[in-house]
Design a protein around this motif. Structure first.
Motif, PDB file in Angstrom:
ATOM      1  N   ASP A  94     -34.566  73.361  32.347  1.00  0.00           N
ATOM      2  CA  ASP A  94     -34.953  72.075  32.924  1.00  0.00           C
ATOM      3  C   ASP A  94     -36.158  71.495  32.185  1.00  0.00           C
ATOM      4  OD1 ASP A  94     -34.604  70.134  35.160  1.00  0.00           O
ATOM      5  OD2 ASP A  94     -36.670  70.744  35.572  1.00  0.00           O
ATOM      6  N   PHE A  95     -37.087  72.365  31.800  1.00  0.00           N
ATOM      7  CA  PHE A  95     -38.278  71.911  31.063  1.00  0.00           C
ATOM      8  C   PHE A  95     -37.875  71.345  29.699  1.00  0.00           C
ATOM      9  CE2 PHE A  95     -42.174  73.041  28.457  1.00  0.00           C
ATOM     10  CZ  PHE A  95     -42.997  72.070  29.009  1.00  0.00           C
ATOM     11  N   ILE A  96     -36.933  72.021  29.031  1.00  0.00           N
ATOM     12  CA  ILE A  96     -36.478  71.523  27.717  1.00  0.00           C
ATOM     13  C   ILE A  96     -35.736  70.188  27.879  1.00  0.00           C
ATOM     14  CG2 ILE A  96     -34.982  72.018  25.719  1.00  0.00           C
ATOM     15  CD1 ILE A  96     -35.782  75.007  26.074  1.00  0.00           C
ATOM     16  N   ALA A  97     -34.952  70.066  28.944  1.00  0.00           N
ATOM     17  CA  ALA A  97     -34.284  68.779  29.221  1.00  0.00           C
ATOM     18  C   ALA A  97     -35.318  67.676  29.408  1.00  0.00           C
ATOM     19  CB  ALA A  97     -33.414  68.907  30.468  1.00  0.00           C
ATOM     20  N   ASP A  98     -36.371  67.979  30.141  1.00  0.00           N
ATOM     21  CA  ASP A  98     -37.407  66.974  30.363  1.00  0.00           C
ATOM     22  C   ASP A  98     -38.195  66.682  29.086  1.00  0.00           C
ATOM     23  OD1 ASP A  98     -36.588  66.564  32.891  1.00  0.00           O
ATOM     24  OD2 ASP A  98     -38.224  67.621  33.886  1.00  0.00           O
ATOM     25  N   LEU A  99     -38.295  67.677  28.199  1.00  0.00           N
ATOM     26  CA  LEU A  99     -38.938  67.420  26.901  1.00  0.00           C
ATOM     27  C   LEU A  99     -38.090  66.444  26.076  1.00  0.00           C
ATOM     28  CD1 LEU A  99     -40.206  70.999  25.900  1.00  0.00           C
ATOM     29  CD2 LEU A  99     -41.652  69.013  26.367  1.00  0.00           C
ATOM     30  N   LEU A 100     -36.759  66.606  26.124  1.00  0.00           N
ATOM     31  CA  LEU A 100     -35.858  65.660  25.435  1.00  0.00           C
ATOM     32  C   LEU A 100     -36.114  64.239  25.933  1.00  0.00           C
ATOM     33  CD1 LEU A 100     -32.478  67.667  25.531  1.00  0.00           C
ATOM     34  CD2 LEU A 100     -33.570  66.849  23.435  1.00  0.00           C
ATOM     35  N   LYS A 101     -36.117  64.114  27.250  1.00  0.00           N
ATOM     36  CA  LYS A 101     -36.332  62.811  27.883  1.00  0.00           C
ATOM     37  C   LYS A 101     -37.712  62.263  27.498  1.00  0.00           C
ATOM     38  CE  LYS A 101     -36.270  61.087  32.651  1.00  0.00           C
ATOM     39  NZ  LYS A 101     -36.249  61.577  34.051  1.00  0.00           N
ATOM     40  N   HIS A 102     -38.716  63.106  27.602  1.00  0.00           N
ATOM     41  CA  HIS A 102     -40.107  62.737  27.284  1.00  0.00           C
ATOM     42  C   HIS A 102     -40.219  62.232  25.842  1.00  0.00           C
ATOM     43  CE1 HIS A 102     -44.515  63.163  27.762  1.00  0.00           C
ATOM     44  NE2 HIS A 102     -44.519  63.566  26.509  1.00  0.00           N
ATOM     45  N   ASN A 103     -39.398  62.809  24.971  1.00  0.00           N
ATOM     46  CA  ASN A 103     -39.454  62.473  23.542  1.00  0.00           C
ATOM     47  C   ASN A 103     -38.540  61.288  23.196  1.00  0.00           C
ATOM     48  OD1 ASN A 103     -40.711  63.174  21.091  1.00  0.00           O
ATOM     49  ND2 ASN A 103     -38.873  64.246  20.376  1.00  0.00           N
ATOM     50  N   GLY A 104     -37.960  60.664  24.215  1.00  0.00           N
ATOM     51  CA  GLY A 104     -37.105  59.499  23.979  1.00  0.00           C
ATOM     52  C   GLY A 104     -35.738  59.846  23.415  1.00  0.00           C
ATOM     53  N   GLU A 105     -35.288  61.086  23.597  1.00  0.00           N
ATOM     54  CA  GLU A 105     -33.972  61.490  23.089  1.00  0.00           C
ATOM     55  C   GLU A 105     -32.963  61.483  24.233  1.00  0.00           C
ATOM     56  OE1 GLU A 105     -34.011  65.014  20.480  1.00  0.00           O
ATOM     57  OE2 GLU A 105     -36.183  64.931  20.570  1.00  0.00           O
ATOM     58  N   ASN A 106     -31.669  61.560  23.859  1.00  0.00           N
ATOM     59  CA  ASN A 106     -30.655  61.771  24.894  1.00  0.00           C
ATOM     60  C   ASN A 106     -30.950  63.072  25.616  1.00  0.00           C
ATOM     61  OD1 ASN A 106     -29.186  59.494  24.298  1.00  0.00           O
ATOM     62  ND2 ASN A 106     -27.939  60.555  22.753  1.00  0.00           N
ATOM     63  N   PHE A 107     -30.660  63.085  26.913  1.00  0.00           N
ATOM     64  CA  PHE A 107     -30.872  64.344  27.632  1.00  0.00           C
ATOM     65  C   PHE A 107     -29.665  64.686  28.502  1.00  0.00           C
ATOM     66  CE2 PHE A 107     -32.071  62.235  31.610  1.00  0.00           C
ATOM     67  CZ  PHE A 107     -32.507  60.994  31.152  1.00  0.00           C
ATOM     68  N   ASP A 108     -28.478  64.219  28.044  1.00  0.00           N
ATOM     69  CA  ASP A 108     -27.239  64.592  28.725  1.00  0.00           C
ATOM     70  C   ASP A 108     -26.974  66.082  28.489  1.00  0.00           C
ATOM     71  OD1 ASP A 108     -25.069  64.726  26.295  1.00  0.00           O
ATOM     72  OD2 ASP A 108     -26.662  63.257  25.956  1.00  0.00           O
ATOM     73  N   SER A 109     -26.031  66.640  29.223  1.00  0.00           N
ATOM     74  CA  SER A 109     -25.868  68.101  29.196  1.00  0.00           C
ATOM     75  C   SER A 109     -25.384  68.588  27.831  1.00  0.00           C
ATOM     76  CB  SER A 109     -24.946  68.575  30.314  1.00  0.00           C
ATOM     77  OG  SER A 109     -23.627  68.178  30.051  1.00  0.00           O
ATOM     78  N   SER A 110     -24.611  67.769  27.119  1.00  0.00           N
ATOM     79  CA  SER A 110     -24.158  68.191  25.798  1.00  0.00           C
ATOM     80  C   SER A 110     -25.337  68.280  24.817  1.00  0.00           C
ATOM     81  CB  SER A 110     -23.104  67.207  25.280  1.00  0.00           C
ATOM     82  OG  SER A 110     -22.839  67.462  23.928  1.00  0.00           O
ATOM     83  N   THR A 111     -26.197  67.272  24.836  1.00  0.00           N
ATOM     84  CA  THR A 111     -27.371  67.285  23.946  1.00  0.00           C
ATOM     85  C   THR A 111     -28.276  68.473  24.282  1.00  0.00           C
ATOM     86  OG1 THR A 111     -27.280  64.878  23.940  1.00  0.00           O
ATOM     87  CG2 THR A 111     -29.270  65.885  23.043  1.00  0.00           C
ATOM     88  N   LEU A 112     -28.431  68.717  25.581  1.00  0.00           N
ATOM     89  CA  LEU A 112     -29.273  69.846  26.001  1.00  0.00           C
ATOM     90  C   LEU A 112     -28.687  71.164  25.494  1.00  0.00           C
ATOM     91  CD1 LEU A 112     -31.555  71.159  27.631  1.00  0.00           C
ATOM     92  CD2 LEU A 112     -30.127  70.987  29.669  1.00  0.00           C
ATOM     93  N   ARG A 113     -27.375  71.330  25.635  1.00  0.00           N
ATOM     94  CA  ARG A 113     -26.736  72.569  25.163  1.00  0.00           C
ATOM     95  C   ARG A 113     -26.947  72.746  23.663  1.00  0.00           C
ATOM     96  NH1 ARG A 113     -22.290  71.003  28.303  1.00  0.00           N
ATOM     97  NH2 ARG A 113     -21.088  70.562  26.428  1.00  0.00           N
TER      98      ARG A 113
END
Ligand code: MN
Ligand code: MN
Length: 471
Positions: free
Chosen positions: A316-335
């Motif tokens: 969840d923290f890495i997902a929020d880092l994606l979002k924080h960094n202005g990147e996609n944070f959908d489940s595929s990008t997170l994986r």
């Protein structure tokens, strides 16, 4: 140089003693590095205290809570006062993978039972019942000074933190062992692991009865509650939800006439928590990849629970880092981010103990003072329950350490079929990342006083810093 010597130098591997290899300057740095580490061990004897320490430290270092600072490059999240993710955002997109170091901030200990206080009928001593946490040798905890650290949550929701037994003026506590004179039947006929059963691990809490009325039932127990109420404004019911941990009283110390070693409680695995956090704080500016330090709880009981490494927290923290960094944070990008990531499972390994060399296989065991251990697999039996790092990743890490002048060695936990154990590595690997175990050797792991080498503490710090900067 003779031809045979030349060939030997070129072709053979042997682990190297840090103290022979390091420059005088680096030896001094290694000795100095442990001063901060010992302070950390003294301040942080529980997972909650470790988090309290880092809340203060992160503020000093200019890190911001991820929700509260949109543009910040240095961010963190604390979860339930027991685990934390700390990150520096790198130049490259997070979806291309992060460099993560995970360690654990819980340690084997003895907890108070939920309803602990009772007055022993035969002695009229006030006693506390306990329940051990993690893999301990129970006999080591008897007849040694102990301190209480913990948190009560009162009925009004207010939390009360206690520490009793660490200040020189504080009282300490003890679980008295049996005298040898009378141990013949009760203990000496038993196997060592059975000599102390958990029901005998009761802490002496007090002995003076409540003085006002000689007829009072359980006056010693009542007096204990009166004292606790005066000092902390708590009542017996507050114990039922409390988390009170019993740990060895006293400070971490230099050990050895040359002061080359550190003796202290909870070095498994606060040694890796401290060195990985220092590595992050000291990492060079403008890291290529996002660097994350993850401090996990509950490793000693299997990494379960919502503060353990099996929980969703770090994902969840890495997902929020994606979002924080202005990147996609959908489940595929997170994986994809997870699969592209590299993880050091930073945990201690068993150094060869000169008193018990037979359980180790010398060529493959960790030697303390010979640098941080790169451990391909842990587990037991036929590598059961192990992550078993890939050769490509293993080689990449070793290559970085060689280039960055990190003192390192390879290490296995013990002889095959001698026993075994696991780390957080396999739980991180479940998400598809490359993972390898990497941490210092310890003598007397899980005892009240674990022994480490200042060379290895410093080498772990250097290894983690080299990983963040180069992997
Ligand atoms: Mn550990
Ligand atoms: Mn452990």
């Amino acid at each position: 140089m003779k031809k045979t010597d030349e060939l030997r130098k070129k072709l053979t591997y042997s682990r190297k003693n840090f103290w022979n290899e390091a420059s005088v300057k680096e030896q001094k740095e290694a000795l100095n590095f442990s001063e901060g580490y010992k302070n950390f061990l003294d301040e942080c004897k529980t997972e909650r205290e470790s988090i309290d320490y880092y809340v203060k430290e992160l503020e000093k270092q200019g890190y911001k809570e991820i929700e509260k600072a949109k543009k910040a490059k240095k961010v963190f999240r604390i979860s339930r006062n027991k685990n934390a993710g700390i990150a520096i955002i790198g130049r490259k997109p997070i979806s291309e993978g992060v460099n993560l170091i995970v360690s654990h901030i819980d340690a084997p200990r003895v907890d108070l039972k939920q309803n602990p206080l009772h007055e022993d009928g035969s002695t009229n001593l006030g006693m506390m019942k306990t329940h051990y946490y993690g893999g301990i040798k129970k006999y080591q905890w008897m007849s040694t000074p102990l301190a209480l650290h913990g948190t009560f949550i009162k009925k009004n929701g207010k939390s009360v933190k206690i520490t009793i037994g660490e200040d020189d003026k504080d009282p300490v506590f003890v679980m008295p062992d049996l005298l040898p004179h009378l141990a013949r039947k009760v203990q000496y006929t038993k196997k060592i692991g059975e000599a102390i059963d958990a029901g005998k691990m009761n802490l002496v809490f007090n002995s003076i009865p409540y003085p006002k009325d000689n007829e009072t039932k359980e006056a010693v127990k009542l007096n204990a509650l009166v004292l606790l109420n005066e000092k902390y404004d708590i009542v017996e019911e507050d114990f039922l939800s409390a988390e009170i941990e019993i740990v060895p009283a006293g400070k971490a110390r230099d050990a050895g006439i040359d002061r080359s070693l550190v003796l202290g409680y909870g070095q498994d695995d606060r040694i890796c928590a401290y060195t990985s956090a220092c590595a992050l704080f000291d990492a060079k500016d403008k890291l290529e990849k996002t660097a994350i330090v993850y401090l996990a709880d509950k490793e000693e009981i299997g990494s379960d629970g919502n503060t353990g490494a099996k929980s969703i927290f770090i994902i969840d923290f890495i997902a929020d880092l994606l979002k924080h960094n202005g990147e996609n944070f959908d489940s595929s990008t997170l994986r994809k981010a997870l699969i592209n990531s590299q993880v050091l499972s930073a945990d201690v390994n068993a150094g060869i103990n000169p008193n018990f060399p037979s359980v180790h296989e010398k060529e493959n065991a960790v030697h303390i003072g010979f640098g941080v251990s790169v451990t391909k697999f842990t587990g037991s039996g036929g590598k059961g329950g192990s992550n078993d790092a890939n050769a490509e990743f293993n080689s990449k890490i070793i290559d970085i350490y060689n280039k960055e002048g990190v003192s390192w060695q390879t290490g296995a936990l013990g002889k095959v079929d001698e026993g075994g154990g696991g780390t957080i590595a396999k739980f991180m690997a479940e998400h598809g990342a490359e993972v390898i175990d990497c941490g210092p050797g310890v003598l007397g792991m899980h005892s009240l006083y674990e022994l480490t080498s200042k060379a290895d503490i410093y080498s772990s710090y250097k290894a983690y810093k080299a990983f963040f900067e180069n992997a």
